[in-house]
Design a protein around this motif. Structure first.
Motif, PDB file in Angstrom:
ATOM      1  N   GLN A   1      39.376  34.781  40.872  1.00  0.00           N
ATOM      2  CA  GLN A   1      39.377  36.058  40.171  1.00  0.00           C
ATOM      3  C   GLN A   1      38.153  36.206  39.278  1.00  0.00           C
ATOM      4  OE1 GLN A   1      41.625  38.630  40.637  1.00  0.00           O
ATOM      5  NE2 GLN A   1      40.059  39.721  39.475  1.00  0.00           N
TER       6      GLN A   1
ATOM      7  N   ALA B   1      45.941  37.246  37.551  1.00  0.00           N
ATOM      8  CA  ALA B   1      45.819  36.323  38.682  1.00  0.00           C
ATOM      9  C   ALA B   1      46.558  35.025  38.400  1.00  0.00           C
ATOM     10  CB  ALA B   1      44.342  36.052  38.967  1.00  0.00           C
TER      11      ALA B   1
ATOM     12  N   LYS C   1      45.189  43.793  40.394  1.00  0.00           N
ATOM     13  CA  LYS C   1      45.958  42.611  40.012  1.00  0.00           C
ATOM     14  C   LYS C   1      46.975  42.906  38.918  1.00  0.00           C
ATOM     15  CE  LYS C   1      44.796  38.766  42.296  1.00  0.00           C
ATOM     16  NZ  LYS C   1      44.083  39.378  43.409  1.00  0.00           N
TER      17      LYS C   1
END
Length: 450
Positions: A80, A337, A96
């Motif tokens: 990420q 994430a 996300k």
């Protein structure tokens, strides 16, 4: 220092290298005379700056439920960071954050259809308190502004959480600088009747009726919310008496008072269920969470609200801001994430319910400490334990702190809070590691003389 200058190893730190960091909840001068530094971690163990391995008996700080440096979580953060390091959630968004929110709502108790992201448990609590007051206002009940906490409760270190909190040491330095209109229920700790209880104590459900006393005093028309921890962990693992939370929830519902469960510690499997609300079979209106939400890897907190609360705000023009509240890092990409990967890990490995399997073995192990020097109580629930010591006159907390230091020297991290040692290992712990943890702590209890 330029880019080619080698960085000295942590074990080479000198005392003056430590001065700049004003450490939280720490005796800074004492610590910096003899620092205790972790330089690495994996699974159930920390590695000190000197290379010693230390069994983690506290899940870091109640947060590393799946164990340290889990590959799926590490990789999700790394990936990420290289894909999208930051995107705000004020008038914008990123995928996300929405995926993370959906995953959380899908595992929450029924009715919790929405989640608001924060960056810590303290922020989650202050957010929950603000939402509770604003909810009554948008429904036309603007007089419902009073908040009810509980003695010996801990709800973070921001002014809202500190105001509803009830641990004296967390409050006394700040005088009367608290938010107004707050009262407190009595705590449930009763050594005379409940010492050495296994699981929930038998006595004390009637203490929930203290809320009726406060309703009589203040009138229900002025009370917005009651906030309690299902298990008051920071005050020394105060386990709720049988029937107490159910009774408290019923009184809240009777008087149109929102019940906020502060699950910053208990959410994500600590008791053997995804949330303590499910474990105890109660239906709060708001749940706060943090710590285990990302396995401690990236700061994040969350406030879960019943759909009726969220929907009450969704009025007026479509483009109008419904709730004037938020944080720059609400739903941060790295945190989102990490949360998704943490949920994957917890679910794939059955860790959300594993405490149920280990609880009987854990209970026997923790209660084997009964009869050790100066021990006046042992408590347990789920994969949490506590040992309370008879205090030393004029030196509160010293017995627990000395035994924390000795356990660390022997190779296990435990947590001292007042005259209590709290235990809450990662949910991946094995029975052999439970034996090892309790064995080390037993040696610590017998080797310290006072």
């Amino acid at each position: 220092m330029n880019d080619t200058t080698p960085v000295p190893p942590a074990s080479g730190l000198k005392a003056n290298d430590l001065d700049a960091f004003w450490m939280p909840f720490t005796g800074n001068r004492q610590f910096k005379r003899a620092p205790r530094l972790f330089a690495g971690a994996e699974g159930m163990r920390y590695v000190t700056a000197d290379g010693a391995r230390v069994l983690d008996g506290t899940s870091g700080l109640w947060c590393v439920n799946a164990g340290h440096c889990r590959p799926k979580i590490v990789e999700a953060i790394r990936r990420q960071a290289g894909e999208l390091d930051f995107a705000g959630t004020f008038q914008m968004g990123h995928p996300k954050a929405f995926e993370c929110a959906s995953r959380l709502v899908n595992m929450a108790p029924p009715g919790f259809d929405n989640v608001f992201f924060t960056n810590s448990g303290s922020e989650a609590v202050d957010t929950a308190l603000k939402i509770a007051i604003a909810y009554h206002r948008v429904r036309g009940n603007a007089s419902k502004t009073r908040l009810i906490g509980r003695e010996r409760g801990y709800h973070g270190s921001n002014f809202g959480g500190m105001s509803v909190g009830g641990i004296a040491a967390n409050r006394k330095l700040f005088g009367g600088a608290f938010i107004p209109g707050v009262d407190h229920l009595r705590h449930t700790h009763d050594l005379d009747r409940n010492a050495f209880s296994r699981g929930q104590p038998l006595y004390g459900a009637e203490l929930a009726d203290d809320l009726e006393r406060l309703v009589t005093l203040h009138d229900a028309s002025t009370i917005a919310a009651v906030i309690v921890e299902p298990v008051a962990c920071s005050a020394g693992v105060l386990v709720p008496p049988q029937g107490y939370l159910e009774r408290l929830a019923a009184i809240c519902a009777k008087h149109d008072i929102l019940l906020i469960l502060d699950e910053v510690i208990t959410a994500f499997g600590r008791l053997g269920a995804p949330f303590a609300a499910e474990y105890f079979g109660i239906r709060p209106d708001i749940i706060t969470a943090a710590k285990g939400i990302t396995n401690g890897a990236v700061p994040m907190g969350a406030v879960f609200v019943q759909g009726k609360i969220h929907d009450a705000f969704m009025t007026g023009p479509d483009a109008a801001i419904e709730l004037y509240h938020g944080y720059t890092y609400s739903g941060h990409p790295l945190a989102a994430a990490a949360c998704i990967a943490t949920l994957d890990t917890l679910q794939e490995e059955g860790l959300l319910t594993r405490a149920n399997e280990l609880a009987p073995y854990w209970e026997e192990a923790v209660h084997s400490l009964k009869g050790m020097p100066h021990v006046i109580d042992v408590r347990n629930i789920g994969l949490i334990g506590a040992v309370e010591f008879e205090p030393i006159d004029g030196e509160p907390g010293k017995r627990a702190y000395d035994r924390f230091l000795e356990a660390l020297r022997l190779g296990a991290l435990v947590r001292a809070t007042g005259d209590v040692i709290a235990l809450a290992p990662p949910l991946i712990i094995s029975k052999a590691e439970i034996d090892e943890l309790i064995g080390i702590f037993t040696r610590a209890l017998t080797s310290v003389r006072d």
